[in-house]
Design a protein around this motif. Structure first.
Motif, short mmCIF file in Angstrom:
data_model
loop_
_atom_site.label_atom_id
_atom_site.label_comp_id
_atom_site.label_asym_id
_atom_site.label_seq_id
_atom_site.Cartn_x
_atom_site.Cartn_y
_atom_site.Cartn_z
N THR A 325 47.60 38.58 59.45
CA THR A 325 47.84 37.89 60.71
C THR A 325 49.01 38.48 61.48
OG1 THR A 325 46.93 35.85 59.77
CG2 THR A 325 48.33 35.60 61.70
N TYR A 326 49.94 39.11 60.77
CA TYR A 326 51.19 39.55 61.39
C TYR A 326 51.38 41.06 61.22
CZ TYR A 326 51.84 34.55 60.68
OH TYR A 326 51.66 33.19 60.65
N ALA A 327 52.09 41.64 62.16
CA ALA A 327 52.44 43.06 62.04
C ALA A 327 53.48 43.22 60.94
CB ALA A 327 53.00 43.57 63.36
N PRO A 328 53.37 44.27 60.13
CA PRO A 328 54.36 44.48 59.07
C PRO A 328 55.71 44.88 59.65
CG PRO A 328 52.87 46.34 59.20
CD PRO A 328 52.32 45.31 60.14
N CYS A 329 56.77 44.51 58.93
CA CYS A 329 58.13 44.89 59.33
C CYS A 329 58.52 46.26 58.80
CB CYS A 329 59.13 43.86 58.81
SG CYS A 329 58.96 42.21 59.51
N LEU A 330 57.78 46.77 57.83
CA LEU A 330 58.11 48.03 57.19
C LEU A 330 57.21 49.15 57.71
CD1 LEU A 330 59.04 45.79 55.08
CD2 LEU A 330 58.74 47.56 53.34
N ASP A 331 57.72 50.37 57.68
CA ASP A 331 56.89 51.53 57.95
C ASP A 331 55.87 51.69 56.83
OD1 ASP A 331 58.34 52.08 60.25
OD2 ASP A 331 59.74 53.39 59.19
N GLY A 332 54.70 52.21 57.17
CA GLY A 332 53.63 52.32 56.20
C GLY A 332 53.97 53.13 54.97
N GLU A 333 54.80 54.16 55.12
CA GLU A 333 55.11 55.01 53.97
C GLU A 333 55.96 54.29 52.93
OE1 GLU A 333 58.01 56.24 57.33
OE2 GLU A 333 55.86 55.78 57.12
N ARG A 334 56.47 53.12 53.26
CA ARG A 334 57.24 52.32 52.30
C ARG A 334 56.36 51.32 51.55
NH1 ARG A 334 62.97 52.13 53.24
NH2 ARG A 334 63.58 53.56 54.90
N MET A 335 55.05 51.39 51.77
CA MET A 335 54.13 50.42 51.19
C MET A 335 53.11 51.12 50.30
SD MET A 335 53.41 48.17 54.59
CE MET A 335 54.66 47.12 55.32
N LEU A 336 52.91 50.55 49.13
CA LEU A 336 51.93 51.05 48.16
C LEU A 336 51.07 49.88 47.71
CD1 LEU A 336 50.74 53.10 46.11
CD2 LEU A 336 52.66 52.52 44.59
N ILE A 337 49.77 50.00 47.89
CA ILE A 337 48.82 48.96 47.48
C ILE A 337 48.11 49.45 46.23
CG2 ILE A 337 46.85 47.56 48.19
CD1 ILE A 337 47.60 48.44 51.13
N ILE A 338 48.06 48.62 45.20
CA ILE A 338 47.47 49.01 43.92
C ILE A 338 46.32 48.06 43.59
CG2 ILE A 338 47.90 49.28 41.45
CD1 ILE A 338 50.82 49.93 42.16
N GLY A 339 45.16 48.63 43.28
CA GLY A 339 44.00 47.79 43.02
C GLY A 339 43.16 48.30 41.87
N GLY A 340 42.39 47.39 41.27
CA GLY A 340 41.50 47.72 40.17
C GLY A 340 40.08 47.96 40.67
N ALA A 341 39.51 49.10 40.31
CA ALA A 341 38.16 49.42 40.76
C ALA A 341 37.13 48.44 40.20
CB ALA A 341 37.80 50.85 40.36
N GLY A 342 37.42 47.85 39.03
CA GLY A 342 36.51 46.89 38.43
C GLY A 342 36.94 45.45 38.64
N ASP A 343 37.87 45.22 39.54
CA ASP A 343 38.39 43.87 39.78
C ASP A 343 37.32 43.01 40.43
OD1 ASP A 343 39.88 41.61 40.41
OD2 ASP A 343 41.64 42.75 41.05
N ARG A 344 36.98 41.89 39.80
CA ARG A 344 36.02 40.96 40.37
C ARG A 344 36.66 39.60 40.66
NH1 ARG A 344 34.66 45.19 41.11
NH2 ARG A 344 32.67 46.22 40.67
N VAL A 345 37.98 39.53 40.54
CA VAL A 345 38.73 38.39 41.06
C VAL A 345 39.16 38.71 42.49
CG1 VAL A 345 40.83 37.00 40.83
CG2 VAL A 345 39.50 37.61 38.80
N THR A 346 39.75 39.88 42.67
CA THR A 346 40.07 40.40 43.99
C THR A 346 39.25 41.67 44.19
OG1 THR A 346 42.33 39.54 43.90
CG2 THR A 346 41.88 41.29 45.49
N MET A 347 38.17 41.57 44.92
CA MET A 347 37.29 42.72 45.10
C MET A 347 38.01 43.84 45.86
SD MET A 347 34.34 41.98 43.68
CE MET A 347 33.08 42.99 44.47
N PRO A 348 37.65 45.09 45.61
CA PRO A 348 38.31 46.21 46.29
C PRO A 348 38.31 46.12 47.81
CG PRO A 348 37.03 47.04 44.44
CD PRO A 348 36.72 45.57 44.56
N ARG A 349 37.31 45.46 48.39
CA ARG A 349 37.25 45.37 49.85
C ARG A 349 38.49 44.68 50.44
NH1 ARG A 349 33.53 41.06 48.31
NH2 ARG A 349 31.85 42.56 48.09
#
Length: 393
Positions: A325-349
């Protein structure tokens, strides 16, 4: 399989000025999904995904049972949905400063030394002055006792101000030892970082007497209280950031798993003092998550039909605390998103949505699910590299 390009196109379809919850397809939660790791590690990914679908049903049943305890009361459902409409205009305005009011600067935080030789630990506590944004929620909030006090465990070297990693746990996963193990926090401490383990509202020492389990109050206090809990968490996290800065800490970052990852991403949209943000398996659109899970999907669908609202409108009612909903306060290069390819609680999408919303951010997949993290060493290495780059170490 839903590709990253498709995800970006879906979220951007239609009027570019309309909010994300109206641009996202109504059937987003039902679309096929996958990652580039699926073909490289099919047994790990599809095997862990199958295991998690079973586990997800138990989690979903727990959430649904907690919610029904409040929503099944006579007249409560209608009042809750009427009160929820308070939030949609605030979310549509997308002004974080109107929603996340800064906490007072003069809050007294108590420190209690904990036993231990290898790591110097302090238990931190303060009476949270947070007031719910929605007047409907205030009587219920004022009746709470334990949730009114914020808690965190601070691992500090004590010799000088050091870069500090704030860690936010997931739903019903508040034990500090569990998060320390999952994220190898002892290694980060030995590397020179201080650590602050935050206790989310309604969890651990903040759970009310009579709750069946840690975290029950998050879903068991009603839909309006569910909206207020992330606001409460952000408020208290900002108090702890004030505390750290008062001790001379210059570089402060945040990470979290699941609910904690969602909250870490939200904090990055609110507080510009963060040096880095690393959400791990965050569920970025809770409505779509609940629709995909069962039996929460059946429950939520029935509630929406009862109120005559669709998926997009339901997303909007809960969007006030969504990082999209909101614009981030940080530059993108300071952000790392980590996800599980087999995650079915939080789907990769879901992670792709956040990655799109944070231009320049990095997205790292591991071959595992929400709980089983094959390749944890690799993503911890990525975490450490990002932290070192922006910590001054």
């Amino acid at each position: 399989m839903l590709s990253e390009e498709q995800c970006v196109n879906d979220a951007g379809a239609g009027n570019s000025r309309s909010p994300w919850w109206e641009r996202l397809p109504e059937d987003f939660w039902r679309q096929p999904d996958g990652t580039e790791l699926d073909a490289r590690h099919p047994l790990k990914i599809h095997g862990t995904a199958a295991i998690e679908r079973v586990m997800r049903t138990s989690l979903s049943a727990t959430v649904a049972a907690s919610a029904l305890m409040t929503l099944a009361k006579p007249g409560r459902l209608q009042r809750e949905f009427e009160a929820l409409r308070f939030y949609e205009p605030l979310a549509r305005a997308a002004d974080a400063s109107r929603v996340f009011l800064p906490p007072p600067k003069d809050i007294v935080i108590s420190e209690c030394a904990l036993p231990g030789e290898d790591i110097h630990r302090l238990q931190l506590r303060f009476a949270s002055p947070f007031k719910p944004l929605n007047p409907f929620a205030r009587p219920q909030f004022e009746a709470m006792q334990r949730n009114a006090f914020a808690h965190a465990q601070h691992w500090c070297h004590g010799d000088r101000p050091r870069p500090t990693l704030i860690v936010i746990h997931g739903f019903a996963a508040d034990p500090h030892w569990l998060n320390a193990h999952a994220l190898s926090l002892n290694a980060f401490y030995r590397r020179g970082y201080d650590i602050l383990l935050f206790t989310y509202p309604h969890h651990g020492q903040r759970a009310e007497h009579g709750d069946w389990f840690s975290g029950q109050g998050l879903f068991g206090s009603g839909l309006v209280a569910f909206n207020e809990a992330p606001l409460h968490a952000i408020h208290d996290l900002r108090v702890f950031i004030n505390y750290l800065q008062g001790r001379g800490v210059e570089h402060i970052g945040v990470t979290g798993i699941s609910l904690g990852g969602y909250t870490a991403a939200l904090l990055a949209a609110v507080d510009e003092r963060l040096a880095w943000c690393i959400p791990i398996v965050p569920a970025v659109s809770p409505v779509d998550v609940f629709l995909e899970w069962q039996p929460t999907g059946l429950l939520l669908s029935r509630l929406m039909r009862n109120q005559g609202i669709g998926v997009a409108e339901m997303r909007g009612l809960l969007a006030v605390h969504n990082p999209l909903t909101y614009a981030p306060c940080l530059d993108g290069e300071r952000m790392l998103i980590i996800g599980g390819a087999g995650d079915r609680v939080t789907m990769p999408r879901h992670l792709r949505l956040l990655h799109q919303h944070w231009p320049g951010s990095a997205l790292h997949w591991f071959a595992g699910n929400h709980i089983i993290h094959f390749g944890r060493r690799e993503y911890l290495t990525c975490m450490g590299a990002l932290m070192d780059r922006y910590s001054g170490l």
